[in-house]
Design a protein around this motif. Structure first.
Motif, mmCIF file in Angstrom:
data_model
loop_
_atom_site.group_PDB
_atom_site.id
_atom_site.type_symbol
_atom_site.label_atom_id
_atom_site.label_comp_id
_atom_site.label_asym_id
_atom_site.label_seq_id
_atom_site.Cartn_x
_atom_site.Cartn_y
_atom_site.Cartn_z
ATOM 1 N N UNK A 55 -16.527 8.624 0.544
ATOM 2 C CA UNK A 55 -16.847 10.036 0.351
ATOM 3 C C UNK A 55 -18.076 10.442 1.166
ATOM 4 N N UNK A 56 -19.079 9.591 1.182
ATOM 5 C CA UNK A 56 -20.299 9.893 1.920
ATOM 6 C C UNK A 56 -19.988 10.012 3.416
ATOM 7 N N UNK A 57 -19.169 9.100 3.920
ATOM 8 C CA UNK A 57 -18.806 9.132 5.344
ATOM 9 C C UNK A 57 -18.066 10.415 5.697
ATOM 10 N N UNK A 58 -17.210 10.875 4.798
ATOM 11 C CA UNK A 58 -16.462 12.101 5.068
ATOM 12 C C UNK A 58 -17.356 13.337 4.987
ATOM 13 N N UNK A 59 -18.304 13.312 4.060
ATOM 14 C CA UNK A 59 -19.216 14.447 3.894
ATOM 15 C C UNK A 59 -20.309 14.462 4.957
ATOM 16 N N UNK A 60 -20.775 13.282 5.329
ATOM 17 C CA UNK A 60 -21.920 13.157 6.236
ATOM 18 C C UNK A 60 -21.631 12.118 7.325
ATOM 19 N N UNK A 98 -14.608 -2.015 3.740
ATOM 20 C CA UNK A 98 -15.030 -0.632 3.494
ATOM 21 C C UNK A 98 -15.386 0.056 4.812
ATOM 22 N N UNK A 99 -16.262 -0.580 5.602
ATOM 23 C CA UNK A 99 -16.722 0.048 6.834
ATOM 24 C C UNK A 99 -15.589 0.175 7.852
ATOM 25 N N UNK A 100 -14.779 -0.862 7.950
ATOM 26 C CA UNK A 100 -13.675 -0.814 8.907
ATOM 27 C C UNK A 100 -12.703 0.294 8.585
ATOM 28 N N UNK A 101 -12.311 0.410 7.326
ATOM 29 C CA UNK A 101 -11.345 1.442 6.941
ATOM 30 C C UNK A 101 -11.933 2.829 7.157
ATOM 31 N N UNK A 102 -13.159 3.010 6.670
ATOM 32 C CA UNK A 102 -13.795 4.320 6.765
ATOM 33 C C UNK A 102 -13.973 4.731 8.227
ATOM 34 N N UNK A 103 -14.377 3.803 9.072
ATOM 35 C CA UNK A 103 -14.590 4.122 10.489
ATOM 36 C C UNK A 103 -13.286 4.502 11.180
ATOM 37 N N UNK A 104 -12.225 3.750 10.903
ATOM 38 C CA UNK A 104 -10.929 4.078 11.490
ATOM 39 C C UNK A 104 -10.419 5.427 10.980
ATOM 40 N N UNK A 105 -10.636 5.680 9.707
ATOM 41 C CA UNK A 105 -10.183 6.954 9.132
ATOM 42 C C UNK A 105 -10.950 8.123 9.751
ATOM 43 N N UNK A 106 -12.274 7.977 9.910
ATOM 44 C CA UNK A 106 -13.074 9.037 10.513
ATOM 45 C C UNK A 106 -12.638 9.325 11.946
ATOM 46 N N UNK A 107 -12.206 8.271 12.636
ATOM 47 C CA UNK A 107 -11.770 8.434 14.024
ATOM 48 C C UNK A 107 -10.352 8.990 14.132
ATOM 49 N N UNK A 108 -9.721 9.248 12.995
ATOM 50 C CA UNK A 108 -8.374 9.817 13.002
ATOM 51 C C UNK A 108 -7.277 8.784 13.132
ATOM 52 N N UNK A 109 -7.624 7.517 12.909
ATOM 53 C CA UNK A 109 -6.666 6.452 13.114
ATOM 54 C C UNK A 109 -5.473 6.455 12.176
ATOM 55 N N UNK A 110 -5.588 7.130 11.031
ATOM 56 C CA UNK A 110 -4.490 7.118 10.053
ATOM 57 C C UNK A 110 -3.881 8.508 9.880
ATOM 58 N N UNK A 111 -4.132 9.409 10.815
ATOM 59 C CA UNK A 111 -3.745 10.808 10.641
ATOM 60 C C UNK A 111 -2.311 11.115 11.056
ATOM 61 N N UNK A 112 -1.681 10.196 11.777
ATOM 62 C CA UNK A 112 -0.407 10.541 12.399
ATOM 63 C C UNK A 112 0.775 9.721 11.890
ATOM 64 N N UNK A 113 0.623 9.106 10.734
ATOM 65 C CA UNK A 113 1.735 8.314 10.217
ATOM 66 C C UNK A 113 1.682 8.283 8.694
ATOM 67 N N UNK A 114 2.832 8.047 8.098
ATOM 68 C CA UNK A 114 2.941 7.889 6.647
ATOM 69 C C UNK A 114 2.819 6.392 6.340
ATOM 70 N N UNK A 115 2.389 6.048 5.110
ATOM 71 C CA UNK A 115 2.002 6.932 4.011
ATOM 72 C C UNK A 115 0.623 7.553 4.220
ATOM 73 N N UNK A 116 0.265 8.467 3.324
ATOM 74 C CA UNK A 116 -1.013 9.155 3.379
ATOM 75 C C UNK A 116 -2.158 8.151 3.278
ATOM 76 N N UNK A 117 -3.258 8.447 3.945
ATOM 77 C CA UNK A 117 -4.410 7.546 3.957
ATOM 78 C C UNK A 117 -4.952 7.279 2.557
ATOM 79 N N UNK A 118 -4.924 8.275 1.684
ATOM 80 C CA UNK A 118 -5.404 8.075 0.322
ATOM 81 C C UNK A 118 -4.559 7.038 -0.411
ATOM 82 N N UNK A 119 -3.253 7.073 -0.186
ATOM 83 C CA UNK A 119 -2.375 6.085 -0.817
ATOM 84 C C UNK A 119 -2.717 4.674 -0.338
ATOM 85 N N UNK A 120 -2.940 4.548 0.961
ATOM 86 C CA UNK A 120 -3.313 3.233 1.493
ATOM 87 C C UNK A 120 -4.646 2.788 0.929
ATOM 88 N N UNK A 121 -5.613 3.703 0.854
ATOM 89 C CA UNK A 121 -6.936 3.367 0.317
ATOM 90 C C UNK A 121 -6.820 2.826 -1.108
#
Length: 198
Positions: A91-96, A149-172
């Motif tokens: 959450x912190x990474x997404x907010x800040x 934690x850092x690897x997932x968050x960094x990839x997510x911030x870079x848009x790495x999970x934005x273009x495929x299913x399932x949703x990133x929240x489900x994977x998290x």
């Protein structure tokens, strides 16, 4: 002009806001001076240089994260605590995003000792004690959790999970499930043999 109101704390907080807006790599004393509409030289009585400013932002971010983590962990144990701390980082990474990047800055030993890094390690170890892990497995697990934690968050911030299913929240959610299962069934060490990759 607002020169009379400048303090180190105010500059660091403004630098943190700037990092979230334009990226941590773009934060400099010059950029901060432009933000306050003052000459660069007027900031040097508060921060030594851009590296000093970035260190201040990193320490601020680590402290904010530690405070959020402590609040999230209160009264929780086991999987609930694991998920709470993981969500604090995400959450912190997404907010800040800029501050989150700052929290990864490699600090000098002196700055690290003065910062909240130790609180982060202790929070993680408190969670792991609930899984009854002892040393050296506890340290292995601290490193594993930090990496995931850092690897997932960094990839997510870079848009790495934005273009495929399932949703990133489900994977998290599944990642937290998998980490909980692993920590509850931590493997015994294997015999040290030849490295299969060599």
């Amino acid at each position: 002009m607002v020169r009379a109101g400048l303090t180190t704390e105010r500059l660091v907080r403004a630098g943190a806001e700037l990092a979230d807006e334009v990226g941590f790599d773009q934060v400099t004393v010059s950029a901060l001076a432009r933000r306050f509409d003052v000459k660069v030289a007027s900031l040097y009585s508060h921060v030594k240089n851009s590296q000093d400013l970035k260190t201040g932002i990193a320490l601020l971010a680590l402290a904010e994260l530690a405070d959020r983590g402590a609040e999230a962990l209160a009264g929780r144990a086991g999987k609930a605590a694991l998920a709470a701390l993981a969500n604090v980082y995400r959450d912190y990474a997404q907010e800040h995003p800029g501050r989150y990047a700052a929290a990864q800055l490699r600090l000098t030993p002196e700055a690290a000792a003065a910062g909240a890094g130790g609180r982060h390690a202790e929070m993680t170890r408190a969670i792991l004690r609930g899984y009854e892990l002892t040393e050296p497995d506890q340290t292995h697990a601290v490193r594993l959790l930090g990496s995931v934690f850092h690897g997932y968050v960094s990839l997510e911030l870079a848009g790495g999970f934005s273009h495929s299913a399932p949703d990133s929240q489900e994977t998290w959610t599944r990642v937290i499930d998998a980490l909980d299962a692993l920590l509850r069934n931590w493997p015994e060490p294997t015999a040290q043999g030849p490295n299969p990759l060599t």
